[in-house]
Design a protein around this motif. Structure first.
Motif, PDB file in Angstrom:
ATOM      1  N   PRO A 199      15.248   1.303  -0.559  1.00 49.40           N
ATOM      2  CA  PRO A 199      16.847   0.727  -0.523  1.00 49.40           C
ATOM      3  C   PRO A 199      16.317  -0.619  -0.109  1.00 49.40           C
ATOM      4  CG  PRO A 199      16.811   2.445   0.817  1.00 49.40           C
ATOM      5  CD  PRO A 199      15.241   2.916   0.504  1.00 49.40           C
ATOM      6  N   ARG A 200      16.493  -1.802  -0.550  1.00 44.25           N
ATOM      7  CA  ARG A 200      16.365  -3.058  -0.081  1.00 44.25           C
ATOM      8  C   ARG A 200      17.556  -3.781   0.764  1.00 44.25           C
ATOM      9  NH1 ARG A 200      12.942  -6.693  -4.134  1.00 44.25           N
ATOM     10  NH2 ARG A 200      11.304  -5.595  -4.658  1.00 44.25           N
ATOM     11  N   PRO A 201      16.906  -5.131   1.854  1.00 41.63           N
ATOM     12  CA  PRO A 201      15.893  -5.142   2.161  1.00 41.63           C
ATOM     13  C   PRO A 201      14.306  -4.292   3.142  1.00 41.63           C
ATOM     14  CG  PRO A 201      17.431  -6.239   3.685  1.00 41.63           C
ATOM     15  CD  PRO A 201      17.741  -5.241   2.075  1.00 41.63           C
ATOM     16  N   VAL A 202      13.255  -4.329   2.617  1.00 42.27           N
ATOM     17  CA  VAL A 202      13.167  -3.620   4.142  1.00 42.27           C
ATOM     18  C   VAL A 202      12.665  -3.639   5.374  1.00 42.27           C
ATOM     19  CG1 VAL A 202      10.448  -1.955   4.263  1.00 42.27           C
ATOM     20  CG2 VAL A 202      11.524  -1.553   2.321  1.00 42.27           C
ATOM     21  N   LYS A 203      13.520  -3.143   6.307  1.00 45.45           N
ATOM     22  CA  LYS A 203      13.679  -3.925   7.540  1.00 45.45           C
ATOM     23  C   LYS A 203      12.626  -3.563   8.607  1.00 45.45           C
ATOM     24  CE  LYS A 203      18.420  -5.664   7.467  1.00 45.45           C
ATOM     25  NZ  LYS A 203      19.730  -4.977   8.512  1.00 45.45           N
ATOM     26  N   LEU A 204      11.437  -4.539   9.306  1.00 44.39           N
ATOM     27  CA  LEU A 204      10.248  -3.504   9.398  1.00 44.39           C
ATOM     28  C   LEU A 204      10.479  -4.307  11.119  1.00 44.39           C
ATOM     29  CD1 LEU A 204       8.017  -2.605   7.453  1.00 44.39           C
ATOM     30  CD2 LEU A 204       9.203  -1.552   8.581  1.00 44.39           C
ATOM     31  N   TYR A 205       9.714  -3.528  11.644  1.00 44.29           N
ATOM     32  CA  TYR A 205       9.866  -3.986  12.906  1.00 44.29           C
ATOM     33  C   TYR A 205       8.230  -3.942  13.263  1.00 44.29           C
ATOM     34  CZ  TYR A 205      10.837  -0.950  17.124  1.00 44.29           C
ATOM     35  OH  TYR A 205      11.301  -0.438  17.734  1.00 44.29           O
ATOM     36  N   TYR A 206       7.978  -4.293  15.023  1.00 41.13           N
ATOM     37  CA  TYR A 206       6.706  -3.988  15.530  1.00 41.13           C
ATOM     38  C   TYR A 206       6.312  -5.213  16.874  1.00 41.13           C
ATOM     39  CZ  TYR A 206       5.553  -8.885  13.178  1.00 41.13           C
ATOM     40  OH  TYR A 206       6.227 -10.082  12.624  1.00 41.13           O
ATOM     41  N   ILE A 207       5.449  -4.328  17.454  1.00 45.07           N
ATOM     42  CA  ILE A 207       4.985  -4.884  19.048  1.00 45.07           C
ATOM     43  C   ILE A 207       3.655  -4.843  19.153  1.00 45.07           C
ATOM     44  CG2 ILE A 207       6.040  -2.910  20.403  1.00 45.07           C
ATOM     45  CD1 ILE A 207       7.247  -5.190  21.851  1.00 45.07           C
ATOM     46  N   GLY A 208       2.878  -5.785  19.620  1.00 40.29           N
ATOM     47  CA  GLY A 208       1.730  -5.350  19.891  1.00 40.29           C
ATOM     48  C   GLY A 208       0.792  -6.646  20.352  1.00 40.29           C
ATOM     49  N   GLY A 268       7.706  -8.567  16.441  1.00 43.72           N
ATOM     50  CA  GLY A 268       8.632  -9.411  15.449  1.00 43.72           C
ATOM     51  C   GLY A 268       9.310  -8.485  15.164  1.00 43.72           C
ATOM     52  N   CYS A 269      10.259  -9.368  13.591  1.00 39.17           N
ATOM     53  CA  CYS A 269      11.067  -8.169  12.661  1.00 39.17           C
ATOM     54  C   CYS A 269      10.174  -9.260  10.766  1.00 39.17           C
ATOM     55  CB  CYS A 269      12.552  -8.596  13.132  1.00 39.17           C
ATOM     56  SG  CYS A 269      12.261  -7.276  14.141  1.00 39.17           S
ATOM     57  N   GLU A 270      10.212  -8.335  10.456  1.00 48.90           N
ATOM     58  CA  GLU A 270      10.449  -8.417   9.185  1.00 48.90           C
ATOM     59  C   GLU A 270      11.174  -7.822   7.948  1.00 48.90           C
ATOM     60  OE1 GLU A 270       8.357 -10.506   8.457  1.00 48.90           O
ATOM     61  OE2 GLU A 270       6.111 -10.673  10.886  1.00 48.90           O
ATOM     62  N   ALA A 271      12.174  -8.318   6.883  1.00 47.68           N
ATOM     63  CA  ALA A 271      12.505  -8.269   5.978  1.00 47.68           C
ATOM     64  C   ALA A 271      12.099  -8.414   5.015  1.00 47.68           C
ATOM     65  CB  ALA A 271      14.109  -8.349   6.378  1.00 47.68           C
ATOM     66  N   GLY A 288       1.331  -7.117  -5.203  1.00 51.11           N
ATOM     67  CA  GLY A 288       2.452  -6.598  -4.742  1.00 51.11           C
ATOM     68  C   GLY A 288       3.479  -7.459  -6.211  1.00 51.11           C
ATOM     69  N   GLU A 289       4.968  -6.723  -6.168  1.00 50.73           N
ATOM     70  CA  GLU A 289       5.275  -7.144  -6.709  1.00 50.73           C
ATOM     71  C   GLU A 289       6.582  -8.095  -6.191  1.00 50.73           C
ATOM     72  OE1 GLU A 289       9.261  -4.229  -7.561  1.00 50.73           O
ATOM     73  OE2 GLU A 289       7.252  -2.719  -8.418  1.00 50.73           O
ATOM     74  N   GLN A 295       0.965  -1.215  -0.024  1.00 54.51           N
ATOM     75  CA  GLN A 295      -0.065   0.699   0.235  1.00 54.51           C
ATOM     76  C   GLN A 295       0.856   1.129   0.101  1.00 54.51           C
ATOM     77  OE1 GLN A 295      -2.597   0.401   3.090  1.00 54.51           O
ATOM     78  NE2 GLN A 295      -3.540   2.135   2.917  1.00 54.51           N
ATOM     79  N   HIS A 296       1.764   1.226   0.821  1.00 54.65           N
ATOM     80  CA  HIS A 296       3.012   2.180   0.854  1.00 54.65           C
ATOM     81  C   HIS A 296       4.016   2.521  -0.264  1.00 54.65           C
ATOM     82  CE1 HIS A 296       0.018   3.763   3.936  1.00 54.65           C
ATOM     83  NE2 HIS A 296       0.265   2.279   4.602  1.00 54.65           N
ATOM     84  N   GLY A 297       3.743   1.924  -0.623  1.00 55.14           N
ATOM     85  CA  GLY A 297       4.631   1.623  -1.470  1.00 55.14           C
ATOM     86  C   GLY A 297       6.367   1.591  -1.529  1.00 55.14           C
ATOM     87  N   MET A 298       6.625   0.587  -0.819  1.00 52.99           N
ATOM     88  CA  MET A 298       7.774   0.457   0.084  1.00 52.99           C
ATOM     89  C   MET A 298       9.110  -0.202  -0.652  1.00 52.99           C
ATOM     90  SD  MET A 298       7.337  -0.178   4.112  1.00 52.99           S
ATOM     91  CE  MET A 298       5.399  -0.015   4.816  1.00 52.99           C
ATOM     92  N   HIS A 299       7.962  -0.949  -1.737  1.00 52.17           N
ATOM     93  CA  HIS A 299       8.965  -1.348  -2.558  1.00 52.17           C
ATOM     94  C   HIS A 299      10.004  -0.565  -3.526  1.00 52.17           C
ATOM     95  CE1 HIS A 299       6.143   0.146  -5.090  1.00 52.17           C
ATOM     96  NE2 HIS A 299       6.867   0.278  -6.394  1.00 52.17           N
ATOM     97  N   VAL A 300      10.224   1.009  -3.486  1.00 52.55           N
ATOM     98  CA  VAL A 300      11.078   1.535  -4.106  1.00 52.55           C
ATOM     99  C   VAL A 300      12.158   1.733  -3.032  1.00 52.55           C
ATOM    100  CG1 VAL A 300       9.011   2.578  -5.593  1.00 52.55           C
ATOM    101  CG2 VAL A 300      10.028   4.054  -3.457  1.00 52.55           C
TER     102      VAL A 300
END
Ligand code: HAM
Length: 465
Positions: A123-132, A152-155, A339-340, A116-121
């Motif tokens: 730099p890769r990898p897009v590294k995200l973490y969350y807690i909840g 958790g973490c997602e790359a 997505g791609e 949704q937020h076009g994060m593919h543009v």
């Protein structure tokens, strides 16, 4: 003669003035949910601090996503045949008629947000973490709740197995730094969709021949999703799957190489891992690497055999039933959602289980900084002045305790004593009128009258000493 109409008691009309009986308020949350009380917070705080520090150290940035998403995001990602989608989702229709679900996990929502937020543009990898919090309508039991918390973490955007290894390293590091040392990483590769197709056929062939020995759910899974049989915890299915074909024996060259490299990286990192050919994980989006962090203990004959859901390995280790965390690759998920083509890998840890394990082991928890100053006051005018004094100290970075609600000086000083502060400031009616304050050194008992305007500097000077 007109007969009087009889109304049965059941249908008798309520007199207009009578109100419907109120439903009793149950003073407890729904089953499988609970309060996390202040006395437990130091453990939770420790878990959050250690997790967030690890995420930051490895270059992951926080993302928050809604607790509620459209239902089909989860049913398509996690899989129609999975236990989560079949039995455990909290789904409902909103007043506007949208079918939504309380998130049973984060990964699907993260993939949705990535697209949704076009994060593919980026730099890769897009590294995200969350807690909840997450929600699963599962059967509550030890370590299993209907409301539970994940970190958790997602790359996203990297297929090199070095990232898979780094994910395992990160989860391992968090668990280790929390003082939980009796844990092993169980790994497997379930291959890419091409490997999975031929492996699936082999599984169907094998389980068809043992169909009578499978539980009812697995008989159904045989048609819908045979891989899920490898996930089943029913004793009879556990026995059948022990001799089932193993996915790592049926990987294509690329997947085999990917897995081999991952294992080499894990060896390099000296992380204790074990191959587990039955590990497939309960979510459909996985490809290639899958892993779980599971507590182990040494089997003790005096304590009897393993409990339900636990297993003993050849070296006498009891593998506990509740994983502290798990994860894996999901190279097809982003594309499947529209997505791609985006290879991705991630893991989540269950905070409730980490806290329970820490408590069991007597692990270190976070200690809140304690106030070193207590502010006591006597009289209405002094109380008003002390509010301002409290604020000046707080602003200067000095933690202050008070008990404004208490009347007598004696009871306030008792509180100061119990808190073990170094300094007590006493503001009586006289001091408030004079613009002074009494500074009492709690160790020596010495008291000194100080100008109220210089109080903050005086306190800081004394604390430094
Ligand atoms: P999961 O294995 O379903 O994976 O959940 C991860 C962890 O959440 C489990 O290992 C466990 O510690 C905790 N957990 C799950 N269900 C419960 C429950 N009912 N009560 C208490 N704790 C629970 C996932 O959720 C994937 N999204 C992980 C992932 C991230 N894969 C790739 N990226």
């Amino acid at each position: 003669m007109a007969r009087k109409k009889k109304t049965s008691k059941k249908f008798a009309k309520r007199p207009k003035s009578a109100k419907p009986a109120k439903e009793e308020i149950l003073l407890q949350p729904p089953r499988g949910m609970r309060d996390i009380l202040p006395q437990d917070q130091p453990y939770w705080q420790q878990v959050r601090r250690v997790s967030e520090k690890a995420a930051a150290d490895f270059g992951y940035r926080r993302i928050d996503i809604p607790l509620v998403e459209f239902m089909n995001l989860f049913s398509r990602s996690i899989g129609e045949g999975s236990d989560i989608v079949e039995k455990e989702m909290y789904s409902f229709s909103t007043k506007g008629g949208e079918k939504v679900t309380l998130r049973p996990e984060f990964t699907a929502g993260i993939a949705r947000a990535y697209i949704q937020h076009g994060m593919h543009v980026a730099p890769r990898p897009v590294k995200l973490y969350y807690i909840g919090p997450c929600y699963r309508y599962d059967r509550p039991q030890e370590g299993r709740f209907r409301e539970f918390f994940q970190f958790g973490c997602e790359a996203l955007g990297e297929q090199d197995p070095v990232i898979d290894a780094q994910m395992i390293q990160m989860g391992w590091r968090v668990i280790y730094q929390l003082g939980i040392r009796n844990v092993k990483v169980y790994v497997n590769s379930i291959g890419c969709p091409a490997c999975q197709k031929s492996f699936r056929n082999l599984l169907v062939h094998y389980f068809e021949s043992k169909k009578q020995k499978l539980c009812i759910d697995c008989k159904r899974r045989l048609e819908a999703n045979p891989l899920r049989i490898l996930d089943c915890k029913e004793d009879k299915c556990v026995q059948v799957k022990a001799s089932a074909p193993q996915s790592i024996d049926h990987l294509c060259d690329d997947c085999r190489m990917h897995f081999k490299e991952l294992l080499e990286y894990l060896e390099e990192l000296e992380i204790p891992f074990e191959l587990d050919s039955t590990l497939v994980r309960g979510l459909d989006y996985y490809t290639r690497t899958v892993f779980e962090f599971i507590p182990v203990s040494l089997a003790s004959p005096s304590l009897g055999g393993p409990s339900r859901g636990e297993s003993v390995s050849e070296n006498g280790e009891v593998k506990k039933k509740n994983a502290l965390g798990g994860g894996g690759r999901y190279d097809g998920l982003v594309k499947m959602l529209g997505g791609e083509d985006t290879p991705a890998v991630g893991f989540s840890l269950g905070l409730d289980r980490l806290v329970a394990e820490m408590k069991k082991l007597g692990a270190k928890f976070y200690r809140e900084p304690k106030p070193k100053v207590f502010l006591a006051q006597l009289g209405t005018f002094a109380k008003r002045k002390s509010l301002r004094m409290f604020e000046s100290l707080e602003r200067a970075g000095v933690m202050v305790a008070e008990s404004f609600g208490r009347g007598s000086l004696k009871s306030q000083l008792k509180v100061a004593d119990r808190l073990g502060v170094e300094i007590t400031l006493i503001l009586g009616q006289k001091e408030a009128l004079d613009g002074t304050v009494i500074v009492k050194d709690m160790a020596s008992g010495n008291q000194e009258i100080v100008d109220a305007g210089k109080m903050v500097d005086e306190v800081k000077k004394r604390l430094k000493k």
